[in-house]
Design an enzyme around this catalytic site. Structure first.
Site, PDB file in Angstrom:
ATOM      1  N   ARG A  58      20.537 -10.354  39.281  1.00 39.09           N
ATOM      2  CA  ARG A  58      21.519  -9.293  39.462  1.00 39.09           C
ATOM      3  C   ARG A  58      21.489  -8.772  40.902  1.00 39.09           C
ATOM      4  O   ARG A  58      20.438  -8.383  41.414  1.00 39.09           O
ATOM      5  CB  ARG A  58      21.183  -8.139  38.502  1.00 39.09           C
ATOM      6  CG  ARG A  58      22.069  -6.927  38.635  1.00 39.09           C
ATOM      7  CD  ARG A  58      23.455  -7.204  38.129  1.00 39.09           C
ATOM      8  NE  ARG A  58      24.272  -6.005  38.080  1.00 39.09           N
ATOM      9  CZ  ARG A  58      25.565  -6.019  37.845  1.00 39.09           C
ATOM     10  NH1 ARG A  58      26.199  -7.179  37.631  1.00 39.09           N
ATOM     11  NH2 ARG A  58      26.246  -4.897  37.810  1.00 39.09           N
ATOM     12  N   GLY A 104      23.646  -1.295  32.316  1.00 37.83           N
ATOM     13  CA  GLY A 104      24.565  -1.354  31.176  1.00 37.83           C
ATOM     14  C   GLY A 104      24.388  -2.613  30.354  1.00 37.83           C
ATOM     15  O   GLY A 104      24.602  -2.614  29.136  1.00 37.83           O
ATOM     16  N   GLU A 110      -0.428   8.265  15.849  1.00 41.37           N
ATOM     17  CA  GLU A 110      -1.195   9.483  15.544  1.00 41.37           C
ATOM     18  C   GLU A 110      -2.400   9.129  14.662  1.00 41.37           C
ATOM     19  O   GLU A 110      -3.492   9.681  14.843  1.00 41.37           O
ATOM     20  CB  GLU A 110      -0.296  10.504  14.816  1.00 41.37           C
ATOM     21  CG  GLU A 110       0.796  11.136  15.686  1.00 41.37           C
ATOM     22  CD  GLU A 110       2.002  10.220  15.922  1.00 41.37           C
ATOM     23  OE1 GLU A 110       2.080   9.129  15.307  1.00 41.37           O
ATOM     24  OE2 GLU A 110       2.865  10.599  16.737  1.00 41.37           O
ATOM     25  N   GLU A 121       1.318  -0.363  10.051  1.00 39.20           N
ATOM     26  CA  GLU A 121      -0.145  -0.523   9.957  1.00 39.20           C
ATOM     27  C   GLU A 121      -0.878   0.662  10.594  1.00 39.20           C
ATOM     28  O   GLU A 121      -1.907   0.492  11.240  1.00 39.20           O
ATOM     29  CB  GLU A 121      -0.589  -1.864  10.543  1.00 39.20           C
ATOM     30  CG  GLU A 121       0.041  -3.014   9.755  1.00 39.20           C
ATOM     31  CD  GLU A 121      -0.658  -4.340   9.904  1.00 39.20           C
ATOM     32  OE1 GLU A 121      -1.867  -4.357  10.162  1.00 39.20           O
ATOM     33  OE2 GLU A 121       0.019  -5.356   9.741  1.00 39.20           O
ATOM     34  N   LEU A 127       0.851  -1.199   0.000  1.00 38.84           N
ATOM     35  CA  LEU A 127       0.000   0.000   0.000  1.00 38.84           C
ATOM     36  C   LEU A 127       0.888   1.252   0.000  1.00 38.84           C
ATOM     37  O   LEU A 127       0.724   2.157  -0.809  1.00 38.84           O
ATOM     38  CB  LEU A 127      -0.906  -0.019   1.246  1.00 38.84           C
ATOM     39  CG  LEU A 127      -1.835   1.182   1.442  1.00 38.84           C
ATOM     40  CD1 LEU A 127      -2.890   1.238   0.332  1.00 38.84           C
ATOM     41  CD2 LEU A 127      -2.540   1.111   2.807  1.00 38.84           C
ATOM     42  N   GLU A 154       3.760   4.125  -0.249  1.00 39.09           N
ATOM     43  CA  GLU A 154       4.735   4.628  -1.234  1.00 39.09           C
ATOM     44  C   GLU A 154       5.589   5.693  -0.553  1.00 39.09           C
ATOM     45  O   GLU A 154       5.239   6.190   0.526  1.00 39.09           O
ATOM     46  CB  GLU A 154       4.008   5.233  -2.444  1.00 39.09           C
ATOM     47  CG  GLU A 154       3.196   4.193  -3.189  1.00 39.09           C
ATOM     48  CD  GLU A 154       2.460   4.755  -4.398  1.00 39.09           C
ATOM     49  OE1 GLU A 154       2.653   5.947  -4.723  1.00 39.09           O
ATOM     50  OE2 GLU A 154       1.703   3.991  -5.002  1.00 39.09           O
TER      51      GLU A 154
HETATM   52  C1  LIG Z   1       9.453  -2.344   9.038  1.00 33.81           C
HETATM   53  C2  LIG Z   1       8.285  -1.802   8.268  1.00 33.81           C
HETATM   54  C3  LIG Z   1       7.441  -2.676   7.607  1.00 33.81           C
HETATM   55  C4  LIG Z   1       6.373  -2.176   6.842  1.00 33.81           C
HETATM   56  N1  LIG Z   1       5.608  -3.052   6.118  1.00 33.81           N
HETATM   57  C5  LIG Z   1       4.680  -2.551   5.253  1.00 33.81           C
HETATM   58  C6  LIG Z   1       3.980  -3.430   4.359  1.00 33.81           C
HETATM   59  O1  LIG Z   1       4.186  -4.654   4.377  1.00 33.81           O
HETATM   60  N2  LIG Z   1       3.101  -2.881   3.484  1.00 33.81           N
HETATM   61  C7  LIG Z   1       2.849  -1.540   3.420  1.00 33.81           C
HETATM   62  O2  LIG Z   1       2.048  -1.116   2.607  1.00 33.81           O
HETATM   63  N3  LIG Z   1       3.501  -0.676   4.271  1.00 33.81           N
HETATM   64  C8  LIG Z   1       4.408  -1.153   5.159  1.00 33.81           C
HETATM   65  N4  LIG Z   1       5.088  -0.295   5.999  1.00 33.81           N
HETATM   66  C9  LIG Z   1       4.809   1.132   5.920  1.00 33.81           C
HETATM   67  C10 LIG Z   1       4.108   1.696   7.139  1.00 33.81           C
HETATM   68  O3  LIG Z   1       2.769   1.287   7.162  1.00 33.81           O
HETATM   69  C11 LIG Z   1       4.273   3.232   7.083  1.00 33.81           C
HETATM   70  O4  LIG Z   1       5.644   3.490   7.399  1.00 33.81           O
HETATM   71  C12 LIG Z   1       3.363   3.956   8.034  1.00 33.81           C
HETATM   72  O5  LIG Z   1       2.028   3.845   7.620  1.00 33.81           O
HETATM   73  C13 LIG Z   1       3.711   5.444   8.173  1.00 33.81           C
HETATM   74  O6  LIG Z   1       3.893   6.047   6.926  1.00 33.81           O
HETATM   75  P1  LIG Z   1       5.227   6.920   6.666  1.00 33.81           P
HETATM   76  O7  LIG Z   1       6.368   6.082   7.073  1.00 33.81           O
HETATM   77  O8  LIG Z   1       5.195   7.435   5.285  1.00 33.81           O
HETATM   78  O9  LIG Z   1       5.124   8.132   7.682  1.00 33.81           O
HETATM   79  P2  LIG Z   1       4.346   9.525   7.457  1.00 33.81           P
HETATM   80  O10 LIG Z   1       2.956   9.264   7.019  1.00 33.81           O
HETATM   81  O11 LIG Z   1       5.184  10.423   6.632  1.00 33.81           O
HETATM   82  O12 LIG Z   1       4.306  10.077   8.945  1.00 33.81           O
HETATM   83  C14 LIG Z   1       5.370  10.813   9.543  1.00 33.81           C
HETATM   84  C15 LIG Z   1       4.852  11.325  10.890  1.00 33.81           C
HETATM   85  O13 LIG Z   1       3.743  12.241  10.664  1.00 33.81           O
HETATM   86  C16 LIG Z   1       2.618  11.804  11.403  1.00 33.81           C
HETATM   87  N5  LIG Z   1       1.395  12.118  10.676  1.00 33.81           N
HETATM   88  C17 LIG Z   1       1.120  11.868   9.360  1.00 33.81           C
HETATM   89  N6  LIG Z   1      -0.132  12.278   9.080  1.00 33.81           N
HETATM   90  C18 LIG Z   1      -0.652  12.810  10.218  1.00 33.81           C
HETATM   91  C19 LIG Z   1      -1.897  13.392  10.578  1.00 33.81           C
HETATM   92  N7  LIG Z   1      -2.901  13.517   9.694  1.00 33.81           N
HETATM   93  N8  LIG Z   1      -2.075  13.808  11.860  1.00 33.81           N
HETATM   94  C20 LIG Z   1      -1.073  13.679  12.760  1.00 33.81           C
HETATM   95  N9  LIG Z   1       0.129  13.132  12.494  1.00 33.81           N
HETATM   96  C21 LIG Z   1       0.335  12.686  11.237  1.00 33.81           C
HETATM   97  C22 LIG Z   1       2.809  10.287  11.542  1.00 33.81           C
HETATM   98  O14 LIG Z   1       2.048   9.772  12.607  1.00 33.81           O
HETATM   99  C23 LIG Z   1       4.307  10.210  11.791  1.00 33.81           C
HETATM  100  O15 LIG Z   1       4.586  10.498  13.129  1.00 33.81           O
HETATM  101  C24 LIG Z   1       6.128  -0.777   6.791  1.00 33.81           C
HETATM  102  C25 LIG Z   1       6.965   0.096   7.495  1.00 33.81           C
HETATM  103  C26 LIG Z   1       8.040  -0.397   8.211  1.00 33.81           C
HETATM  104  C27 LIG Z   1       8.953   0.576   8.909  1.00 33.81           C
END
Ligand SMILES: Cc1cc2nc3c(=O)[nH]c(=O)nc-3n(C[C@H](O)[C@H](O)[C@H](O)COP(=O)(O)OP(=O)(O)OC[C@H]3O[C@@H](n4cnc5c(N)ncnc54)[C@H](O)[C@@H]3O)c2cc1C
Length: 380
Positions: A268, A340, A367, A363, A125, A127
């Protein structure tokens, strides 16, 4: 109301716990260093029904309930959260999307090999510029005769580089916004599908995370998953259920971090006595044990509502938000109690601390969970 598990569920917990202690515990740090999902585990997981936990037997699944699913996920995460993340993403995202919205033919062709552990599923999902705001995705799918041609790049995809198939969400009608997104099943080996950058991560390192690149990737119309234009709506429904899994993963991780800290506290000795006799250490252990129990109940409540066929948008978001946040506390306190020794790799506290941060991000971030909860509770 009876919040006790049944005898069968207690037995399930014991058997998954024994499996995790025997098959996962000795390798946790080796897999973390290798940054590779140990694919040989698929067959072992499948023997226990862990590759198709909630799917009916006719699709090769173990036909367990959502509460049973939580028990399995908790027990894997208690020992190795990163291997567990792979199991949760396979069951709860890729395979679940096919089970929930696939045609009978798609379930026979794709779900059966997934549920029986012959194949691994990924779900794309996110990007680079569409994370929390996933509906702003740029990946497109254009109809061309009997085919769809899909182009774009998915970011942070669990098993993106190694899965046998990927369920990908793509824009099929930009003018309709989130109602113009559709889902597709794309098999490994399809021309135009390849893995991009593999991420070098803070934690959850045994679960590999990669870009998925789709370059004019052509799939037949029979690989459209669900109705055209319903891909995003369906993805949100998949996430409602998937979040219960991440809540369970958080509870299991927190339990593992708590147990490690508890046993260290009685090993410990400082000032001539076990540190577990000091009041401030006891308070940390007690507070974590209490929060873990509360998180577990929230998670089981969401799961039992799912089992009853009820909508769980609110309850799953609450369970995911609370469980992941208290898991971060439990892992941090775990390091603190180890002093430590919590900062080095000889004890498990360090790895729980690294792995746990994903639970408040993946997922849907904390926020975003609050936004989901607010929409349910605070609508005027
Ligand atoms: C190890 C790992 C595995 C993953 N696996 C998958 C997968 O299998 N498939 C898949 O599709 N995705 C996957 N993801 C993606 C994951 O779902 C996203 O990283 C996540 O949804 C957040 O999107 P972003 O990283 O672009 O952060 P952003 O959306 O850029 O968010 C950055 C910050 O802004 C905050 N923010 C954004 N919008 C708002 C709002 N409206 N109000 C308040 N705060 C906000 C967020 O909470 C966050 O703190 C994975 C991510 C990781 C790290």
């Amino acid at each position: 109301m009876d919040v006790r598990l049944t005898e069968e569920q207690e037995l399930l917990r014991r058997s998954v716990r024994e499996f995790a202690e025997r098959e996962l515990r000795p390798h946790v740090m080796e897999w973390d260093e290798a940054q590779q999902f140990p694919r040989a585990l698929l067959a072992r997981f499948a023997e226990l029904g862990l590759m198709g936990i909630q799917f009916p037997e006719q699709y090769g699944g173990a036909a367990m309930s959502a509460v049973d699913y939580c028990i399995c996920i908790e027990e894997l995460a208690r020992v190795d959260p990163s291997v567990c993340l792979s199991v949760a993403a396979h069951n709860g995202l890729g395979a679940a999307h096919i089970f929930m919205f696939g045609t009978e033919a798609q379930k026979q062709r794709y779900l059966v090999p997934l549920a029986t552990g012959q194949q691994l599923a990924a779900w794309g999902l996110t990007e680079a510029s569409a994370g929390s705001d996933a509906a702003s995705m740029r990946t497109t799918a254009v109809r061309d005769g009997d085919d769809w041609v899909i182009t774009g790049t998915k970011q942070f995809i669990t098993h993106g580089g190694t899965a046998d198939l990927v369920v990908v969400m793509a824009m099929t009608n930009k003018a309709k916004g989130s109602r113009g997104i559709s889902a597709f099943i794309i098999e490994r080996g399809t021309a135009g599908l390849r893995a991009g950058k593999k991420e070098n991560k803070l934690g959850m390192r045994a679960s590999d995370t990669s870009e998925v690149i789709l370059d004019q990737c052509r799939v037949p119309a029979s690989q459209l998953l669900g109705a055209e234009g319903q891909g995003f709506v369906n993805a949100l429904q998949v996430l409602d259920a998937g979040r219960i899994g991440i809540a369970a993963l958080s509870v299991g991780l927190a339990q593992g971090a708590y147990e490690a800290a508890r046993s260290y506290a009685f090993e410990r000795r400082q000032f001539g006595q076990p540190i577990g006799t000091f009041q401030s250490i006891r308070a940390k252990l007690v507070d974590n044990a209490t929060r873990i129990e509360a998180a577990r109940l929230l998670t089981y409540r969401a799961a039992s509502m799912k089992d009853a066929g009820r909508r769980t948008t609110l309850e799953a978001a609450m369970a995911k938000l609370y469980s992941s946040e208290i898991a971060v506390r439990a892992a941090e306190d775990g390091v603190q109690i180890h002093g430590g020794y919590g900062f080095v790799k000889d004890y498990p506290a360090e790895k729980y601390f690294r792995d746990v941060k994903l639970t408040t991000i993946g997922e849907g971030t904390s926020e975003i969970q609050r936004l989901v909860i607010a929409r349910q509770l605070l609508a005027e």
